[in-house]
Design a protein around this motif. Structure first.
Motif, PDB file in Angstrom:
ATOM      1  N   GLU A  49       4.173  10.060  10.111  1.00 39.22           N
ATOM      2  CA  GLU A  49       3.327   9.341  11.058  1.00 39.22           C
ATOM      3  C   GLU A  49       2.213  10.214  11.625  1.00 39.22           C
ATOM      4  O   GLU A  49       1.448   9.773  12.484  1.00 39.22           O
ATOM      5  N   ILE A  50       2.113  11.472  11.139  1.00 39.55           N
ATOM      6  CA  ILE A  50       1.067  12.370  11.636  1.00 39.55           C
ATOM      7  C   ILE A  50      -0.287  12.008  11.025  1.00 39.55           C
ATOM      8  O   ILE A  50      -1.293  11.912  11.720  1.00 39.55           O
ATOM      9  N   SER A  51      -0.309  11.799   9.729  1.00 35.08           N
ATOM     10  CA  SER A  51      -1.556  11.490   9.026  1.00 35.08           C
ATOM     11  C   SER A  51      -1.271  10.604   7.821  1.00 35.08           C
ATOM     12  O   SER A  51      -0.149  10.583   7.301  1.00 35.08           O
ATOM     13  N   GLN A  52      -2.311   9.887   7.390  1.00 38.56           N
ATOM     14  CA  GLN A  52      -2.187   9.097   6.170  1.00 38.56           C
ATOM     15  C   GLN A  52      -2.143  10.011   4.947  1.00 38.56           C
ATOM     16  O   GLN A  52      -1.748   9.587   3.860  1.00 38.56           O
ATOM     17  N   LYS A  53      -2.546  11.259   5.146  1.00 34.08           N
ATOM     18  CA  LYS A  53      -2.514  12.261   4.069  1.00 34.08           C
ATOM     19  C   LYS A  53      -1.165  12.971   4.093  1.00 34.08           C
ATOM     20  O   LYS A  53      -0.584  13.209   5.154  1.00 34.08           O
ATOM     21  N   GLY A 100      -6.285  11.855   6.293  1.00 33.14           N
ATOM     22  CA  GLY A 100      -6.526  13.275   6.536  1.00 33.14           C
ATOM     23  C   GLY A 100      -7.467  13.555   7.688  1.00 33.14           C
ATOM     24  O   GLY A 100      -7.697  14.721   8.044  1.00 33.14           O
ATOM     25  N   GLU A 101      -8.014  12.510   8.333  1.00 34.42           N
ATOM     26  CA  GLU A 101      -8.983  12.718   9.407  1.00 34.42           C
ATOM     27  C   GLU A 101      -8.358  13.465  10.591  1.00 34.42           C
ATOM     28  O   GLU A 101      -9.007  14.298  11.216  1.00 34.42           O
ATOM     29  N   THR A 136       0.240   9.263  15.111  1.00 30.94           N
ATOM     30  CA  THR A 136      -1.170   9.656  15.263  1.00 30.94           C
ATOM     31  C   THR A 136      -1.984   9.161  14.064  1.00 30.94           C
ATOM     32  O   THR A 136      -3.199   9.037  14.166  1.00 30.94           O
ATOM     33  N   LYS A 137      -1.321   8.860  12.972  1.00 33.60           N
ATOM     34  CA  LYS A 137      -2.072   8.418  11.784  1.00 33.60           C
ATOM     35  C   LYS A 137      -2.744   7.065  12.022  1.00 33.60           C
ATOM     36  O   LYS A 137      -3.737   6.743  11.372  1.00 33.60           O
ATOM     37  N   ILE A 138      -2.229   6.292  12.977  1.00 34.71           N
ATOM     38  CA  ILE A 138      -2.835   4.996  13.281  1.00 34.71           C
ATOM     39  C   ILE A 138      -4.233   5.155  13.899  1.00 34.71           C
ATOM     40  O   ILE A 138      -5.032   4.218  13.929  1.00 34.71           O
ATOM     41  N   LEU A 139      -4.524   6.382  14.382  1.00 33.41           N
ATOM     42  CA  LEU A 139      -5.826   6.657  14.974  1.00 33.41           C
ATOM     43  C   LEU A 139      -6.857   7.067  13.922  1.00 33.41           C
ATOM     44  O   LEU A 139      -8.050   7.195  14.239  1.00 33.41           O
TER      45      LEU A 139
END
Length: 300
Positions: A228-232, A273-274, A265-268
């Motif tokens: 859930e940290i990043s989409q990457k 990878g942003e 945080t990946k939802i943001l």
């Protein structure tokens, strides 16, 4: 026909005999109603309907009776005032018993605490002392113990003396006069009750595990899972965060039965990878990004 009505006299001696024959049954632990008659330096005399007034020792007048003066006692219990008392001694030769307000209040306090335990509700208590293991609190006249591990502030315990803390019951044993409380559980329960799915929180990274980072915020801890940290893809959480780092995240799920809060945080992110490459910008724009991407949350 005249009827002569004879009157039978009832002397004072007859009255005294009748009074002596009356059975004033008073037992230790019994609750009685009484009226305040007078005050002495050591206590008060109370009319409880017996052949002798009951006596309320000054140290049994309140749950915090240490140091109470006779003047305070007169103010606390005005003459002719009525209230309930607990009998704490057998009758002496004159039929007098000792009474207590303090023990009556403590008995009621145990009943109140058992009700609070059943309801699982937080309540307030005042810290009165500290020891190596934690702090001692006054809970409706009963001494309760909050272990250090159950305190939100585990370092400045001396500064807590005199302060009011929110707590929940951990253990209650009236027979052993044992009362164990938790400040952390009360704060966590209160914080969790105010959380909602989709809420943006601000916190700090408190610990890291292979499966994710734990974020402390508002007295509770949530898990930011590695996925859930990043989409990457991320292989190591330690390569992303450092302990004590400030972070914003979105509440994805709340499981009160297991005291678990899931964060993301990946939802943001607007693209994969942003969060890893432009974290400051993502966090600075967190509110706007969440509003834009909120549909992603409701579809999870």
């Amino acid at each position: 026909m005249n009827t002569k009505i004879s009157k039978q006299s009832f002397s004072m001696s007859d009255f005294a005999s009748a009074l002596a024959a009356h059975d004033y049954e008073f037992n230790v632990g019994q609750i009685v109603k009484g009226k305040v008659i007078s005050h002495e330096s050591t206590g008060s005399y109370i009319d409880i309907g017996g052949k002798s007034p009951g006596f309320l020792p000054i140290d049994e007048a309140t749950v915090n009776a240490a140091g109470i003066a006779s003047a305070d006692l007169a103010e606390l219990l005005p003459v002719d005032s009525d209230r309930e008392f607990m009998i704490i001694s057998e009758q002496d030769a004159d039929g007098q018993v000792n009474l207590s307000i303090r023990r009556l209040k403590i008995k009621q306090a145990w009943i109140n605490l058992r009700n609070l335990q059943e309801e699982g509700k937080p309540f307030n208590c005042r810290v009165i002392n500290t020891n190596k293991g934690g702090v001692v609190a006054d809970v409706q006249g009963i001494r309760g113990f909050i272990p250090r591990s159950h305190l939100v502030d585990k370092v400045g315990m001396n500064a807590l003396i005199g302060k009011t803390l929110s707590v929940v019951l951990v253990e209650i044993d009236e027979t052993r006069n044992k009362l164990v409380l938790s400040n952390t559980s009360a704060v966590k329960s209160s914080a969790m009750s105010q959380l909602s799915k989709g809420q943006l929180i601000s916190g700090t990274v408190s610990s890291m595990r292979p499966f994710g980072a734990f974020i402390d915020f508002g007295g509770v801890t949530g898990l930011l899972h590695i996925k859930e940290i990043s989409q990457k893809y991320i292989g190591d959480v330690n390569s992303v965060f450092s302990l004590g780092e400030s972070i914003k995240a979105v509440v994805m799920d709340i499981d009160e039965s297991r005291n678990r809060i899931s964060l993301s945080t990946k939802i943001l992110e607007n693209h994969a990878g942003e969060f890893l490459d432009q974290r400051k910008q993502v966090l600075a724009e967190a509110e706007q990004r969440l509003e834009t991407n909120i549909n992603k949350l409701w579809n999870t």
